[in-house]
Design an enzyme around this catalytic site. Structure first.
Site, mmCIF file in Angstrom:
data_model
loop_
_atom_site.group_PDB
_atom_site.id
_atom_site.type_symbol
_atom_site.label_atom_id
_atom_site.label_comp_id
_atom_site.label_asym_id
_atom_site.label_seq_id
_atom_site.Cartn_x
_atom_site.Cartn_y
_atom_site.Cartn_z
ATOM 1 N N CYS A 136 -33.940 9.380 -20.387
ATOM 2 C CA CYS A 136 -33.758 8.075 -19.749
ATOM 3 C C CYS A 136 -35.113 7.466 -19.379
ATOM 4 O O CYS A 136 -35.699 7.834 -18.358
ATOM 5 C CB CYS A 136 -32.874 8.244 -18.507
ATOM 6 S SG CYS A 136 -32.563 6.712 -17.634
ATOM 7 N N CYS A 139 -35.140 5.328 -16.172
ATOM 8 C CA CYS A 139 -35.122 6.131 -14.947
ATOM 9 C C CYS A 139 -36.469 6.817 -14.694
ATOM 10 O O CYS A 139 -36.973 6.807 -13.581
ATOM 11 C CB CYS A 139 -34.075 7.241 -15.040
ATOM 12 S SG CYS A 139 -32.561 6.791 -15.843
ATOM 13 N N ASP A 140 -37.018 7.427 -15.728
ATOM 14 C CA ASP A 140 -38.138 8.346 -15.522
ATOM 15 C C ASP A 140 -39.485 7.842 -16.036
ATOM 16 O O ASP A 140 -40.517 8.454 -15.766
ATOM 17 C CB ASP A 140 -37.823 9.695 -16.193
ATOM 18 C CG ASP A 140 -36.594 10.361 -15.571
ATOM 19 O OD1 ASP A 140 -36.340 10.110 -14.378
ATOM 20 O OD2 ASP A 140 -35.890 11.103 -16.270
HETATM 21 P P1 FAD Z 1 -21.349 10.883 -15.439
HETATM 22 O O1 FAD Z 1 -22.425 10.859 -14.446
HETATM 23 O O2 FAD Z 1 -21.626 11.441 -16.804
HETATM 24 O O3 FAD Z 1 -20.123 11.661 -14.784
HETATM 25 C C1 FAD Z 1 -19.017 12.046 -15.535
HETATM 26 C C2 FAD Z 1 -18.356 13.209 -14.817
HETATM 27 O O4 FAD Z 1 -17.131 13.514 -15.517
HETATM 28 C C3 FAD Z 1 -19.186 14.484 -14.808
HETATM 29 O O5 FAD Z 1 -19.306 14.950 -13.484
HETATM 30 C C4 FAD Z 1 -18.392 15.464 -15.679
HETATM 31 O O6 FAD Z 1 -18.478 16.797 -15.207
HETATM 32 C C5 FAD Z 1 -16.974 14.926 -15.543
HETATM 33 N N1 FAD Z 1 -16.144 15.227 -16.676
HETATM 34 C C6 FAD Z 1 -16.442 15.015 -17.992
HETATM 35 N N2 FAD Z 1 -15.388 15.403 -18.750
HETATM 36 C C7 FAD Z 1 -14.427 15.865 -17.901
HETATM 37 C C8 FAD Z 1 -13.120 16.404 -18.104
HETATM 38 N N3 FAD Z 1 -12.591 16.531 -19.318
HETATM 39 N N4 FAD Z 1 -12.403 16.785 -17.022
HETATM 40 C C9 FAD Z 1 -12.927 16.666 -15.763
HETATM 41 N N5 FAD Z 1 -14.160 16.178 -15.514
HETATM 42 C C10 FAD Z 1 -14.900 15.765 -16.579
HETATM 43 N N6 FAD Z 1 -29.522 6.470 -13.769
HETATM 44 C C11 FAD Z 1 -30.150 5.704 -12.847
HETATM 45 O O7 FAD Z 1 -29.613 4.671 -12.424
HETATM 46 N N7 FAD Z 1 -31.382 6.059 -12.329
HETATM 47 C C12 FAD Z 1 -32.003 7.191 -12.695
HETATM 48 O O8 FAD Z 1 -33.129 7.466 -12.217
HETATM 49 C C13 FAD Z 1 -31.360 8.032 -13.647
HETATM 50 N N8 FAD Z 1 -31.948 9.172 -14.026
HETATM 51 C C14 FAD Z 1 -31.313 9.987 -14.892
HETATM 52 C C15 FAD Z 1 -31.908 11.196 -15.190
HETATM 53 C C16 FAD Z 1 -31.264 12.081 -16.026
HETATM 54 C C17 FAD Z 1 -31.935 13.401 -16.324
HETATM 55 C C18 FAD Z 1 -29.994 11.737 -16.607
HETATM 56 C C19 FAD Z 1 -29.282 12.708 -17.513
HETATM 57 C C20 FAD Z 1 -29.409 10.523 -16.320
HETATM 58 C C21 FAD Z 1 -30.042 9.628 -15.457
HETATM 59 N N9 FAD Z 1 -29.490 8.399 -15.118
HETATM 60 C C22 FAD Z 1 -30.095 7.617 -14.185
HETATM 61 C C23 FAD Z 1 -28.223 7.923 -15.738
HETATM 62 C C24 FAD Z 1 -27.020 8.160 -14.795
HETATM 63 O O9 FAD Z 1 -27.007 9.514 -14.407
HETATM 64 C C25 FAD Z 1 -25.701 7.791 -15.494
HETATM 65 O O10 FAD Z 1 -25.758 6.461 -15.976
HETATM 66 C C26 FAD Z 1 -24.524 7.912 -14.547
HETATM 67 O O11 FAD Z 1 -24.458 9.206 -14.006
HETATM 68 C C27 FAD Z 1 -23.206 7.614 -15.263
HETATM 69 O O12 FAD Z 1 -22.160 7.827 -14.355
HETATM 70 P P2 FAD Z 1 -20.669 8.109 -14.861
HETATM 71 O O13 FAD Z 1 -19.868 8.327 -13.631
HETATM 72 O O14 FAD Z 1 -20.253 7.077 -15.813
HETATM 73 O O15 FAD Z 1 -20.745 9.437 -15.735
#
Ligand code: FAD
Ligand code: NAP
Length: 315
Positions: A136, A139-140
């Site tokens: 990302c 982010c980083d």
């Molecule tokens: P996710 O965060 O992917 O959450 C999905 C959840 O669903 C997970 O907890 C997973 O365990 C669960 N899940 C998946 N499949 C199943 C299933 N079948 N049954 C039950 N549970 C399930 N964004 C920023 O804004 N700023 C930053 O600085 C930033 N830094 C980042 C750094 C890293 C290393 C990474 C990897 C990402 C970063 N991001 C950052 C991006 C940000 O993390 C994502 O955009 C955000 O988390 C997306 O949220 P979400 O809820 O859509 O999905």
């Protein structure tokens, strides 16, 4: 109270937790969030987040997400620590099928299972993920202001992110396994013309190395087997992204709702999918900016839509 949930939330990242907060606080009484691991989502892997509005000072992704579940539980959100295998719909009722094959029924579902950046598969990638290896740039990237970084990949994401990083960093090594790019020709031209980007072509990452403080460099191997050591504190991999849409696949191989060619859920501005009562939020939806703040915003919108849907369904 009926055994049928008002709303099932699948996934407990920023989108799912915010959906849980808004659904319960907004009046739905019987809401369960299914999360296979610790709530918090992908961001819990990040060693620092500095672009979440209102949060100043050094904070890890884990620190940021820690209070979110407690806040939801205060308003009655239940957390089922289970993996969901499949979501189906029969008439007006959804079936949330867990990995142990038990089934929970719900009037509405908000699916927010996020996405997973593909791993390139080189040595040190997992060990240094979140500690110098990142997927990302938004982010980083800022952590490497004025420093040199490496970018891996040859698609639109890699090239666009290389251009973004070139604005912040002193130099970007763009490492690609072929000598032609998959990215749009105009983007390729901009990269080729950018003096801060050095193309390292026909080369694959062999190893990222470092110490307790993070990454020190990356070794890349050319087609003829020659190793080159590139000394950088940051390595960004953009080798594709997989939406976690497995729960939406039906027995006959089709999806429960319309998807685009990249396997992302098609939603409208209310986070409604093509299936009545099914909403999608966060990284898994079309055109997702892939940020915590936007995932949280989606979750709120989806919950508000789900409340209206359930109210009308049960009226
Ligand atoms: P996710 O965060 O992917 O959450 C999905 C959840 O669903 C997970 O907890 C997973 O365990 C669960 N899940 C998946 N499949 C199943 C299933 N079948 N049954 C039950 N549970 C399930 N964004 C920023 O804004 N700023 C930053 O600085 C930033 N830094 C980042 C750094 C890293 C290393 C990474 C990897 C990402 C970063 N991001 C950052 C991006 C940000 O993390 C994502 O955009 C955000 O988390 C997306 O949220 P979400 O809820 O859509 O999905
Ligand atoms: P992508 O197009 O699949 O590109 C992934 C890149 O990573 C490819 O260049 C691939 O090399 C390389 N790669 C894959 N596995 C690798 C490995 N193990 N080691 C080293 N390199 C590896 O992914 P994307 O760039 O994320 O784009 C995904 C989709 O979104 C595409 O359809 C893209 O056009 C679209 N997109 C569009 C825009 C835009 O329109 N502005 C912006 C971003 C993304 P090869 O080329 O050799 O296969």
């Amino acid at each position: 109270m009926s055994n049928i949930l008002d709303c099932a939330i699948v996934g407990g990242g920023p989108a799912g937790l915010t959906a849980g907060l808004y659904a319960t606080r907004g009046g739905l009484e019987n809401v369960t969030m299914f999360e296979k691991g610790m709530p918090g989502g992908q961001i819990t892997q990040s060693s620092e987040i500095e672009n979440y509005p209102g949060v100043t000072g050094e904070i890890t992704g884990m620190d940021l997400m820690m209070p979110w579940p407690e806040q939801c539980q205060k308003f009655g959100l239940k957390h089922d620590m289970s993996e969901v295998k499949q979501i189906t719909k029969n008439g007006n009722v959804f079936q949330v099928i867990k990995s142990d094959d038990s089934v929970v029924e719900a009037h509405s579902v908000i699916v927010c299972t996020g996405s997973s950046p593909r791993r390139a598969g080189f040595k040190g990638e997992e060990e240094f993920f979140g500690k110098g290896v990142s997927t990302c740039a938004t982010c980083d990237g800022f952590f490497y202001k004025g420093k040199e970084v490496a970018v891996i990949g040859g698609g639109d994401t890699a090239l666009e992110e290389a251009l973004y990083l070139a604005k912040i960093c002193s130099k970007v090594y763009l490492i690609h396994r072929r000598d032609t790019f998959r990215a749009a020709p105009n983007t390729v031209k901009r990269v080729e013309e950018n003096e801060k980007i050095e193309l390292v072509l026909n080369a694959v990452p062999d190893e990222v190395y470092g110490d307790a403080s993070g990454v020190n460099g990356i070794k890349v191997k050319s087609k003829d087997g020659e190793l080159r050591d590139i000394v950088v504190p940051g390595v960004f991999t953009f080798v594709g992204n997989d939406v976690n849409h497995q729960t939406l696949i039906q027995e006959n191989g089709t999806f429960l709702c319309d998807m685009n060619e990249q396997g992302q859920v098609i939603v409208d501005l209310s986070m409604k999918t093509s299936t009545a009562g099914l909403f999608a939020a966060g990284d898994m939806r079309i055109q997702a900016p892939k940020q915590v703040v936007s995932a949280a915003g989606d979750g709120a919108v989806a919950a508000i839509s789900a409340i209206a849907y359930v109210d009308e369904l049960l009226a």
